[in-house]
Design a protein around this motif. Structure first.
Motif, PDB file in Angstrom:
ATOM      1  N   UNK A 498     -30.283  23.314 -23.518  1.00 60.35           N
ATOM      2  CA  UNK A 498     -29.430  24.304 -22.874  1.00 60.35           C
ATOM      3  C   UNK A 498     -29.319  25.520 -23.767  1.00 60.35           C
ATOM      4  N   UNK A 499     -28.892  26.644 -23.236  1.00 60.63           N
ATOM      5  CA  UNK A 499     -28.789  27.862 -24.014  1.00 60.63           C
ATOM      6  C   UNK A 499     -30.078  28.665 -23.967  1.00 60.63           C
ATOM      7  N   UNK A 500     -29.973  29.915 -24.410  1.00 63.97           N
ATOM      8  CA  UNK A 500     -31.126  30.814 -24.413  1.00 63.97           C
ATOM      9  C   UNK A 500     -31.879  30.663 -25.730  1.00 63.97           C
ATOM     10  N   UNK A 501     -32.999  29.946 -25.729  1.00 64.71           N
ATOM     11  CA  UNK A 501     -33.823  29.711 -26.909  1.00 64.71           C
ATOM     12  C   UNK A 501     -35.285  29.603 -26.483  1.00 64.71           C
ATOM     13  N   UNK A 502     -36.155  29.683 -27.473  1.00 67.74           N
ATOM     14  CA  UNK A 502     -37.576  29.413 -27.257  1.00 67.74           C
ATOM     15  C   UNK A 502     -37.937  28.092 -27.921  1.00 67.74           C
ATOM     16  N   UNK A 503     -38.887  27.371 -27.314  1.00 67.51           N
ATOM     17  CA  UNK A 503     -39.279  26.040 -27.782  1.00 67.51           C
ATOM     18  C   UNK A 503     -40.796  25.898 -27.691  1.00 67.51           C
ATOM     19  N   UNK A 529     -18.675  32.503 -23.388  1.00 68.27           N
ATOM     20  CA  UNK A 529     -17.795  32.900 -24.494  1.00 68.27           C
ATOM     21  C   UNK A 529     -18.475  32.607 -25.820  1.00 68.27           C
ATOM     22  N   UNK A 530     -18.720  33.646 -26.643  1.00 69.92           N
ATOM     23  CA  UNK A 530     -19.327  33.402 -27.959  1.00 69.92           C
ATOM     24  C   UNK A 530     -18.447  32.487 -28.807  1.00 69.92           C
ATOM     25  N   UNK A 531     -19.031  31.822 -29.819  1.00 68.92           N
ATOM     26  CA  UNK A 531     -18.233  30.899 -30.637  1.00 68.92           C
ATOM     27  C   UNK A 531     -17.233  31.622 -31.528  1.00 68.92           C
ATOM     28  N   UNK A 532     -16.097  30.966 -31.775  1.00 72.16           N
ATOM     29  CA  UNK A 532     -15.068  31.420 -32.712  1.00 72.16           C
ATOM     30  C   UNK A 532     -14.708  30.251 -33.612  1.00 72.16           C
ATOM     31  N   UNK A 533     -14.687  30.489 -34.934  1.00 67.38           N
ATOM     32  CA  UNK A 533     -14.332  29.418 -35.874  1.00 67.38           C
ATOM     33  C   UNK A 533     -12.826  29.306 -35.942  1.00 67.38           C
ATOM     34  N   UNK A 597     -23.476  28.621 -33.330  1.00 68.67           N
ATOM     35  CA  UNK A 597     -24.153  29.419 -32.310  1.00 68.67           C
ATOM     36  C   UNK A 597     -24.024  28.773 -30.940  1.00 68.67           C
ATOM     37  N   UNK A 598     -24.126  29.612 -29.913  1.00 69.44           N
ATOM     38  CA  UNK A 598     -24.346  29.125 -28.551  1.00 69.44           C
ATOM     39  C   UNK A 598     -25.229  30.123 -27.818  1.00 69.44           C
ATOM     40  N   UNK A 599     -25.297  30.037 -26.500  1.00 64.72           N
ATOM     41  CA  UNK A 599     -26.252  30.847 -25.746  1.00 64.72           C
ATOM     42  C   UNK A 599     -25.943  32.330 -25.780  1.00 64.72           C
ATOM     43  N   UNK A 600     -24.697  32.709 -26.147  1.00 70.60           N
ATOM     44  CA  UNK A 600     -24.350  34.128 -26.078  1.00 70.60           C
ATOM     45  C   UNK A 600     -23.877  34.700 -27.408  1.00 70.60           C
TER      46      UNK A 600
END
Length: 791
Positions: A498-503, A529-533, A597-600
């Motif tokens: 899942x998420x926007x990546x290349x493989x 929603x981007x990640x927040x620590x 990290x996540x998709x955005x």
């Protein structure tokens, strides 16, 4: 993978045998005297280990000086060599000298820093006082640690030296005389301090192979365990550094590929080393510290280990050729009923100065040497030595022995990288599972496809391939061919993501591998929603020999991914392999951070420093700040810092104003840095109990002209009394800053630079010739040759 190399229970005053082996062209004794910065008779005291400046571990042995033959020393000095045990973590090495308390020795020393000495040319510069059974006092090297040739490229045979005769030779050479080399004695009488090693056996017959275990072919790593890879038949990628070997066929790549093919082509085994090409320049640590890649590096600076550049000329060859072995291993694995430490990373480093050594390259022995070092990366011992490497193989009846193999201590001449029976038995025993039937390399029949998915969902990528079974699969993040980001556990024909990546995926079998195309998964532009620590990892101080756990918590659109790194926040040069969760267990004094990290989007944590407590620790204080400078256009200059505080001190230079850690300079981790252009710089000095920032030093490029240096006062030849010393000086003009480097030999010959001789004068003794090169940003000037004669 653990940051450290193998964890082992070792007494801090004894280094275990290593997973490294060095190959030498052994210099003459006269050359050894000339190369050494100092020569002493000394007795070893109890050793202790500490973290080094390059993320490795080093062992310090205080030496009580009995007699100074060359140089100037206090009553005690510190000899610092790589390897040891610190904070419950060990790095074990061979090819370096080992010391026991009370051992009396003649040491040839190289100065490697302030109050730091190393034995010249690793084990070659250490001679121990022993007595044979006839009562004759001798000086002997650690004979079983010396792997290589004589200057005429014939296999080296180490002789024994009369202590009285050899000391007379050394003293005469140091005082400027020309002494006779008539001090070698017979090696027939056994030594009182060691047992007789007996004779070496020939290659064992295949019918007897079953009597030898897989462990018996390995070097000792921890307790009685050896080390082995567990990923075969999946590929283990090897890269050649960006600096290749001038003069060697294809820049040394031919030797690397030949060595890899020799071990791969033993069909009963499942070894699958794969040549991955030239490294992108980010994996430069080699054996000095784990850096996430298996590399064969050429023209390497090994001076921090007391190794001078290899000497190659029409008159002969001498010096350390290279070192190879397992850089990092952790955890255990099983082969039948035997237990092994699991290899995680391995490297080979070839010394500076080998370039254009035609004879080495043309007779096939260079191929054999590289193949030999790659054998150590597979975990193998020497075929003619026991597992600890301190006696002949024949002293242990549980071992198969051979005096003619790629893995003999002295590389067998004429093999040109071809495995012999012993080498084949070793690789078959430690890495079983191959097949000698016809093998068809894999071919991909259905490629993974790029897809667009909705936010918060996942998809499955699939590959199909043909080829001789078994086929193995390894999926990676990134573009096809970039193996820097393997996906843990993704070893099947499909992967759910899942998420926007290349493989992409690599398909391998025993006779080859093939890479898929790149498949990109894109998350549609719905809400993300981007990640927040929400909870940062915290710095901690822990007792020596223990570990602790660092933890992070974060929110954001799932799935969240985590990658931990060594160093300061934002510096992605040292990712920690396998550290992809919300926590990490660590030990030793180091700094860490994590990227979520996540998709955005992604977010970096703060830096968390783990500090091992000690009885007394003084934070660093800067005693000499880097200075702002103006330099001519097209030139460079060197910024320097000096600091005090409890050792070891570590240094990190940055672009920008002091305190801004957003732009660290990769590899700039010493007391000085050479720079050009108009920029601002600063350095942070740290140790186990604190850190301090330097002032900002700005380098400005001026538009004025630059005058090359001119020597106004040449160094003068002198005659001095034997045993005394004198000072040679030079004076020069030209645009500042002027730099000075003194050399042994005749003017213009830069083969023998004098370590640390970078001022306008040098204090010397003995009968030698010297000269100095003066340089600045726009040129250089060589002095005349000044000869000092001792009478």
């Amino acid at each position: 993978m653990s940051r450290s190399s193998v964890a082992a229970s070792l007494a801090v005053f004894v280094l275990a045998p290593s997973l490294f082996a060095a190959t030498f062209v052994v210099p003459t004794d006269r050359d050894l005297v000339r190369r050494a910065h100092g020569i002493v008779i000394a007795t070893a005291m109890a050793s202790y280990s500490q973290p080094g400046t390059d993320a490795a571990i080093e062992t310090v042995t205080p030496m009580q000086i009995e007699e100074t033959i060359k140089g100037r020393f206090a009553s005690t000095i510190n000899v610092v060599e790589p390897g040891g045990t610190y904070g419950g973590v060990s790095m074990v090495l061979t090819g370096v000298p080992q010391f026991e308390p009370g051992q009396r020795m003649l040491l040839f020393l190289a100065n490697t820093g302030k109050d730091r000495w190393a034995v010249t040319e690793l084990v070659l510069g250490k001679f121990s006082f022993v007595t044979d059974e006839t009562g004759q006092e001798l000086l002997v090297r650690d004979e079983d640690e010396i792997v290589g040739w004589d200057p005429n490229l014939q296999p080296h045979v180490e002789g024994r030296r009369s202590a009285e005769g050899f000391l007379q030779f050394v003293r005469t050479e140091v005082s400027g005389g020309m002494a006779a080399t008539d001090y070698f004695v017979s090696s027939e009488a056994p030594l009182q301090t060691t047992s007789s090693t007996g004779s070496r056996n020939g290659a064992i017959q295949p019918s007897l192979m079953a009597t030898y275990s897989a462990t018996s072919y390995t070097m000792i790593v921890s307790g009685s365990m050896g080390s082995r890879w567990t990923v075969f038949p999946s590929a283990v990628n090897w890269y050649v550094g960006q600096t290749t070997e001038p003069g060697a066929p294809n820049g040394g790549i031919t030797a690397a590929q030949t060595g890899i093919a020799s071990w791969d082509n033993d069909c009963p085994s499942n070894v699958n080393y794969v040549y991955g090409g030239i490294d992108n320049g980010t994996h430069t640590q080699g054996l000095h510290a784990p850096d996430g890649a298996n590399t064969i590096l050429f023209e390497r600076d090994l001076s921090t280990w007391g190794v001078s550049p290899f000497s190659c000329s029409s008159g002969g060859y001498s010096g350390t050729l290279g070192i190879g072995g397992v850089t990092s291993a952790s955890g255990t694995n099983f082969l039948g009923s035997e237990t092994f430490v699991t290899t995680q990373e391995a490297d080979v480093e070839m010394n500076r100065g080998i370039a254009n050594c035609t004879l080495l390259f043309n007779n096939g022995d260079f191929n054999s040497a590289v193949t030999h070092e790659l054998g150590h990366t597979l975990g193998f011992r020497h075929s003619d030595q026991n597992r600890p490497g301190n006696a002949a193989c024949s002293t242990d009846p549980s071992l198969e022995c051979s005096s003619s193999a790629i893995m003999t201590a002295f590389v067998t001449s004429g093999l040109n990288a071809a495995l012999t029976a012993w080498d084949q038995h070793a690789v078959d025993a430690l890495y079983p599972g191959g097949s000698c039937s016809t093998c068809t390399p894999p071919s991909i029949t259905s490629q993974p496809q790029s897809k667009t998915i909705s936010a918060g969902t996942s998809t499955t990528l699939t590959v199909a391939a043909t080829g001789t079974a078994p086929l193995s699969y390894q999926w990676y993040y990134g573009t096809s061919g970039n193996t820097g980001s393997p996906i843990q556990g993704a070893t099947g024909t499909s992967i759910t993501v899942g998420g926007t990546y290349s493989y992409w995926v690599r398909v391998s079998n025993a006779c080859g591998s093939v890479n898929s195309v790149t498949a990109t998964v894109t998350v549609s532009s719905s809400s993300c929603t981007p990640p927040t620590i929400t909870s940062q990892p915290q710095s901690k101080t822990i007792p020596q020999g223990t570990s602790t756990t660092l933890t992070v918590a974060a929110t954001g659109t799932a799935p969240l991914s985590y990658q931990w790194y060594y160093g300061t926040s934002g510096n992605t040069g040292s990712p920690i392999q396998g550290a992809t969760g919300t926590s990490i267990t660590v030990g030793g004094t180091y700094s860490y951070w994590v990227r979520v990290s996540n998709a955005c989007g992604s977010v970096d944590s703060v830096t968390a420093t783990v500090t091992v407590s000690s009885s007394s620790c003084t934070p660093p204080t800067i005693t000499s700040q880097p200075q702002s400078q103006t330099i001519p256009q097209g030139t460079s200059t060197t910024l320097t810092v000096a600091a005090t505080g409890t050792a070891p001190l570590s240094y990190q230079w940055y672009y920008g104003t002091s305190g801004n850690t957003g732009s660290p300079i990769q590899g700039a981790t010493g007391t000085s840095i050479t720079v050009g252009g108009t920029y601002s710089y600063w350095v942070r000095v740290s140790n186990a109990c604190g850190s301090v920032n330097s002032v900002t030093a700005t380098v400005t490029v001026s538009s004025s002209s630059c005058t090359p240096p001119t020597i106004t006062s040449q160094p003068q030849s002198q005659t001095i009394p034997a045993g005394s010393a004198t000072t040679l000086s030079v004076a020069a003009t030209g645009t500042a800053t002027l730099n000075y480097q003194w050399y042994y030999g005749t003017s213009g010959n830069t083969a023998s630079p004098i370590q640390g001789a970078t001022g306008t004068s040098i204090y010397v003794g003995g009968t030698y010739s010297y000269w100095v090169r003066v340089s600045n940003g726009c040129g250089s000037a060589n002095s005349v040759t000044a000869t000092v004669t001792a009478r």
